[in-house]
Design a protein around this motif. Structure first.
Motif, PDB file in Angstrom:
ATOM      1  N   CYS A 163       0.839  -1.201   0.000  1.00 36.20           N
ATOM      2  CA  CYS A 163       0.000   0.000   0.000  1.00 36.20           C
ATOM      3  C   CYS A 163       0.875   1.253   0.000  1.00 36.20           C
ATOM      4  CB  CYS A 163      -0.939   0.001   1.215  1.00 36.20           C
ATOM      5  SG  CYS A 163      -2.273  -1.203   1.071  1.00 36.20           S
ATOM      6  N   GLN A 164       1.910   1.230   0.828  1.00 36.47           N
ATOM      7  CA  GLN A 164       2.823   2.384   0.908  1.00 36.47           C
ATOM      8  C   GLN A 164       3.467   2.656  -0.455  1.00 36.47           C
ATOM      9  OE1 GLN A 164       5.699   1.712   4.019  1.00 36.47           O
ATOM     10  NE2 GLN A 164       6.853   3.519   3.436  1.00 36.47           N
ATOM     11  N   GLN A 165       3.916   1.584  -1.118  1.00 36.42           N
ATOM     12  CA  GLN A 165       4.569   1.750  -2.429  1.00 36.42           C
ATOM     13  C   GLN A 165       3.611   2.313  -3.475  1.00 36.42           C
ATOM     14  OE1 GLN A 165       5.893  -2.260  -2.782  1.00 36.42           O
ATOM     15  NE2 GLN A 165       7.934  -1.848  -1.945  1.00 36.42           N
ATOM     16  N   ASN A 166       2.313   2.093  -3.281  1.00 39.20           N
ATOM     17  CA  ASN A 166       1.310   2.583  -4.232  1.00 39.20           C
ATOM     18  C   ASN A 166       0.585   3.830  -3.739  1.00 39.20           C
ATOM     19  OD1 ASN A 166       0.990   0.626  -6.653  1.00 39.20           O
ATOM     20  ND2 ASN A 166       1.396  -0.671  -4.873  1.00 39.20           N
ATOM     21  N   GLN A 167       1.174   4.486  -2.748  1.00 34.93           N
ATOM     22  CA  GLN A 167       0.599   5.719  -2.158  1.00 34.93           C
ATOM     23  C   GLN A 167      -0.847   5.508  -1.708  1.00 34.93           C
ATOM     24  OE1 GLN A 167       2.164   6.512  -5.555  1.00 34.93           O
ATOM     25  NE2 GLN A 167       3.985   6.380  -4.281  1.00 34.93           N
ATOM     26  N   ILE A 168      -1.113   4.337  -1.144  1.00 34.08           N
ATOM     27  CA  ILE A 168      -2.443   4.046  -0.599  1.00 34.08           C
ATOM     28  C   ILE A 168      -2.331   4.071   0.933  1.00 34.08           C
ATOM     29  CG2 ILE A 168      -4.275   2.304  -0.400  1.00 34.08           C
ATOM     30  CD1 ILE A 168      -3.381   1.239  -3.176  1.00 34.08           C
ATOM     31  N   GLN A 169      -3.096   4.942   1.569  1.00 30.71           N
ATOM     32  CA  GLN A 169      -3.045   5.048   3.032  1.00 30.71           C
ATOM     33  C   GLN A 169      -3.644   3.796   3.661  1.00 30.71           C
ATOM     34  OE1 GLN A 169      -1.833   7.507   5.324  1.00 30.71           O
ATOM     35  NE2 GLN A 169      -2.366   5.842   6.731  1.00 30.71           N
ATOM     36  N   PHE A 170      -2.903   3.156   4.546  1.00 36.02           N
ATOM     37  CA  PHE A 170      -3.382   1.963   5.265  1.00 36.02           C
ATOM     38  C   PHE A 170      -4.186   2.431   6.481  1.00 36.02           C
ATOM     39  CE2 PHE A 170      -3.193  -1.827   7.847  1.00 36.02           C
ATOM     40  CZ  PHE A 170      -2.900  -2.896   7.000  1.00 36.02           C
ATOM     41  N   GLU A 171      -5.374   1.872   6.631  1.00 36.04           N
ATOM     42  CA  GLU A 171      -6.239   2.223   7.767  1.00 36.04           C
ATOM     43  C   GLU A 171      -6.629   0.931   8.482  1.00 36.04           C
ATOM     44  OE1 GLU A 171      -9.907   4.202   6.623  1.00 36.04           O
ATOM     45  OE2 GLU A 171     -10.215   4.937   8.659  1.00 36.04           O
ATOM     46  N   ALA A 172      -6.602   0.964   9.810  1.00 36.16           N
ATOM     47  CA  ALA A 172      -6.837  -0.264  10.594  1.00 36.16           C
ATOM     48  C   ALA A 172      -8.266  -0.358  11.097  1.00 36.16           C
ATOM     49  CB  ALA A 172      -5.898  -0.285  11.795  1.00 36.16           C
ATOM     50  N   TRP A 173      -8.958  -1.476  10.781  1.00 37.97           N
ATOM     51  CA  TRP A 173     -10.201  -1.752  11.495  1.00 37.97           C
ATOM     52  C   TRP A 173      -9.945  -2.848  12.526  1.00 37.97           C
ATOM     53  CZ3 TRP A 173     -12.386  -6.613  11.093  1.00 37.97           C
ATOM     54  CH2 TRP A 173     -12.387  -7.312   9.885  1.00 37.97           C
ATOM     55  N   ARG A 174     -10.787  -2.894  13.523  1.00 37.14           N
ATOM     56  CA  ARG A 174     -10.617  -3.735  14.724  1.00 37.14           C
ATOM     57  C   ARG A 174      -9.242  -3.529  15.388  1.00 37.14           C
ATOM     58  NH1 ARG A 174     -13.997  -8.722  14.045  1.00 37.14           N
ATOM     59  NH2 ARG A 174     -15.354  -6.973  13.672  1.00 37.14           N
ATOM     60  N   PRO A 175      -8.821  -2.275  15.545  1.00 35.13           N
ATOM     61  CA  PRO A 175      -7.476  -2.022  16.086  1.00 35.13           C
ATOM     62  C   PRO A 175      -7.309  -2.495  17.516  1.00 35.13           C
ATOM     63  CG  PRO A 175      -8.765   0.002  16.037  1.00 35.13           C
ATOM     64  CD  PRO A 175      -9.559  -1.023  15.286  1.00 35.13           C
ATOM     65  N   LEU A 176      -8.429  -2.627  18.257  1.00 34.81           N
ATOM     66  CA  LEU A 176      -8.343  -3.070  19.661  1.00 34.81           C
ATOM     67  C   LEU A 176      -8.673  -4.554  19.789  1.00 34.81           C
ATOM     68  CD1 LEU A 176     -10.078   0.026  21.365  1.00 34.81           C
ATOM     69  CD2 LEU A 176      -7.645  -0.361  20.900  1.00 34.81           C
ATOM     70  N   MET A 177      -8.649  -5.256  18.681  1.00 35.21           N
ATOM     71  CA  MET A 177      -8.948  -6.706  18.672  1.00 35.21           C
ATOM     72  C   MET A 177     -10.337  -6.976  19.247  1.00 35.21           C
ATOM     73  SD  MET A 177      -5.222  -8.160  19.855  1.00 35.21           S
ATOM     74  CE  MET A 177      -5.262  -7.313  21.423  1.00 35.21           C
ATOM     75  N   GLY A 178     -11.234  -6.013  19.088  1.00 34.68           N
ATOM     76  CA  GLY A 178     -12.586  -6.188  19.610  1.00 34.68           C
ATOM     77  C   GLY A 178     -12.689  -5.968  21.115  1.00 34.68           C
ATOM     78  N   GLY A 179     -11.608  -5.553  21.755  1.00 34.60           N
ATOM     79  CA  GLY A 179     -11.638  -5.212  23.187  1.00 34.60           C
ATOM     80  C   GLY A 179     -11.321  -6.377  24.104  1.00 34.60           C
ATOM     81  N   SER A 180     -11.939  -7.509  23.865  1.00 28.35           N
ATOM     82  CA  SER A 180     -11.866  -8.602  24.850  1.00 28.35           C
ATOM     83  C   SER A 180     -10.481  -9.245  24.953  1.00 28.35           C
ATOM     84  CB  SER A 180     -12.908  -9.670  24.528  1.00 28.35           C
ATOM     85  OG  SER A 180     -12.759 -10.077  23.192  1.00 28.35           O
ATOM     86  N   LEU A 181      -9.661  -9.140  23.908  1.00 29.37           N
ATOM     87  CA  LEU A 181      -8.337  -9.775  23.949  1.00 29.37           C
ATOM     88  C   LEU A 181      -7.255  -8.870  24.530  1.00 29.37           C
ATOM     89  CD1 LEU A 181      -8.327 -11.529  20.434  1.00 29.37           C
ATOM     90  CD2 LEU A 181      -8.552 -12.615  22.667  1.00 29.37           C
ATOM     91  N   LEU A 182      -7.656  -7.621  24.813  1.00 24.30           N
ATOM     92  CA  LEU A 182      -6.653  -6.644  25.251  1.00 24.30           C
ATOM     93  C   LEU A 182      -5.901  -7.104  26.504  1.00 24.30           C
ATOM     94  CD1 LEU A 182      -8.536  -3.231  24.822  1.00 24.30           C
ATOM     95  CD2 LEU A 182      -6.475  -3.965  23.603  1.00 24.30           C
ATOM     96  N   SER A 183      -6.601  -7.781  27.395  1.00 24.29           N
ATOM     97  CA  SER A 183      -5.969  -8.173  28.668  1.00 24.29           C
ATOM     98  C   SER A 183      -5.233  -9.503  28.549  1.00 24.29           C
ATOM     99  CB  SER A 183      -7.038  -8.257  29.753  1.00 24.29           C
ATOM    100  OG  SER A 183      -8.056  -9.120  29.304  1.00 24.29           O
ATOM    101  N   GLU A 184      -5.301 -10.126  27.377  1.00 28.59           N
ATOM    102  CA  GLU A 184      -4.702 -11.468  27.260  1.00 28.59           C
ATOM    103  C   GLU A 184      -3.259 -11.459  26.767  1.00 28.59           C
ATOM    104  OE1 GLU A 184      -7.106 -14.370  25.318  1.00 28.59           O
ATOM    105  OE2 GLU A 184      -8.859 -13.796  26.500  1.00 28.59           O
ATOM    106  N   LEU A 185      -2.834 -10.360  26.173  1.00 32.33           N
ATOM    107  CA  LEU A 185      -1.463 -10.322  25.657  1.00 32.33           C
ATOM    108  C   LEU A 185      -0.542  -9.714  26.727  1.00 32.33           C
ATOM    109  CD1 LEU A 185      -2.021  -9.189  21.934  1.00 32.33           C
ATOM    110  CD2 LEU A 185      -1.764 -11.505  22.850  1.00 32.33           C
ATOM    111  N   GLU A 186       0.361 -10.555  27.223  1.00 32.40           N
ATOM    112  CA  GLU A 186       1.227 -10.151  28.334  1.00 32.40           C
ATOM    113  C   GLU A 186       2.067  -8.913  27.981  1.00 32.40           C
ATOM    114  OE1 GLU A 186       4.474 -12.555  30.737  1.00 32.40           O
ATOM    115  OE2 GLU A 186       2.705 -13.780  30.243  1.00 32.40           O
ATOM    116  N   LEU A 187       2.581  -8.893  26.744  1.00 33.70           N
ATOM    117  CA  LEU A 187       3.425  -7.759  26.325  1.00 33.70           C
ATOM    118  C   LEU A 187       2.670  -6.438  26.471  1.00 33.70           C
ATOM    119  CD1 LEU A 187       6.033  -6.606  24.997  1.00 33.70           C
ATOM    120  CD2 LEU A 187       4.881  -6.921  22.793  1.00 33.70           C
TER     121      LEU A 187
END
Ligand code: NDP
Length: 260
Positions: A163-187
């Motif tokens: 996308c970057q090479q083609n000047q297409i802006q990348f946009e993220a959907w579900r950036p919070l993994m839907g919320g419920s997985l936020l507490s599961e990733l130790e990092l």
């Protein structure tokens, strides 16, 4: 376009949505991500109109749904979305999913509406590299944005680069993994502790520093405010890479190759 916006999928079309959009506007959000499929374009349009904030300082994204695709159908869908949103232009209009045998005609209609000034920017959603390569030779206006599922479990670095090479802006959907997985990733817990931020704020900051536009959804006023409070810190490069390394190629939503 603004780098951080409010997503409104599953936000309803009543009081919760109204309060969410108005809280977001008060907080400083100027980008709103809806779709005809979400059935709340009218609620978004109403809340923005009632907020008193000038239409020209708000950036509205909406999308053409799968059964609205095709040349004439798309033009009708655009008119319907503008009416629902109470506006005579849409800031960014996306093809929601790559419906085979339809998306080229859909794009042609979008190019015409762009030329007329009804659409200020046009783009894609859920298009993988092969879909974009198939569409590009038929474009007189190149896609400006591609909105994709993106979070630590599905990073898609190759697609980001393409996308970057083609000047297409990348946009993220579900950036919070839907919320419920936020507490599961130790990092994420460790980084939240290190930077004195929440896991959600860490992820949104990771998006911003990767030049990815991000649209977390919330109807909870405090979360809407917290999700916007990411401008006063920066993740170190090693921490950015550590989040990238969580990638499992794991989709939480549908696969664009099989969904349509
Ligand atoms: P998100 O990753 O944004 O997660 C939303 C969920 O997380 C909600 O349940 C919300 O709960 C919760 N949440 C929000 N903030 C926090 C927080 N700080 N801490 C804990 N939980 C939180 O998922 P979405 O799927 O909604 O994606 C975001 C947007 O992307 C959508 O709203 C839509 O606009 C767009 N989208 C586009 C798609 C496409 O095909 N183009 C597909 C899917 C989404 P609550 O609301 O109760 O606060």
């Amino acid at each position: 376009m603004p780098q951080l916006g409010l997503g409104v999928w599953q936000a309803g079309n009543g009081q919760d949505l109204d309060r969410a959009v108005k809280t977001a506007l008060e907080t400083g959000y100027r980008l709103f991500d809806t779709a005809s499929f979400y059935q709340n374009e009218d609620g978004v349009g109403k809340a923005i109109a009632e907020s008193g904030i000038d239409r020209s300082s708000v950036f509205i994204t909406t999308k053409v749904w799968n059964d609205e695709q095709g040349y004439q159908e798309t033009k009708t869908a655009i008119q319907r979305s503008m009416d629902a949103l109470r506006t005579d232009y849409i800031d960014l209009y996306l093809i929601h999913w790559p419906v085979r045998d339809k998306y080229k005609d859909t794009w042609r209609a979008m190019e015409e509406c762009y030329q007329k000034g009804w659409l200020r920017a046009i783009g894609l959603s859920n298009f993988l590299q092969h879909h974009i390569e198939d569409l590009l030779p038929h474009c007189s206006i190149k896609p400006m944005v591609n909105q994709l599922e993106h979070h630590p479990l599905l990073v898609q670095k190759d697609l980001q680069l393409f996308c970057q090479q083609n000047q297409i802006q990348f946009e993220a959907w579900r950036p919070l993994m839907g919320g419920s997985l936020l507490s599961e990733l130790e990092l994420l817990q460790e980084l939240a502790q290190k930077y004195q931020k929440t896991s959600a704020q860490i992820l949104l900051r990771w998006n911003i520093q990767n030049n990815i536009v991000t649209i977390p959804k919330s109807i909870t006023p405090q979360r809407i405010k917290d999700n916007y409070n990411i401008w006063d810190f920066a993740l170190e490069e090693a921490d950015m890479l550590a989040i990238d390394a969580l990638d499992q190629g794991r989709r939480l939503g549908p696969d664009p190759d099989t969904f349509v």
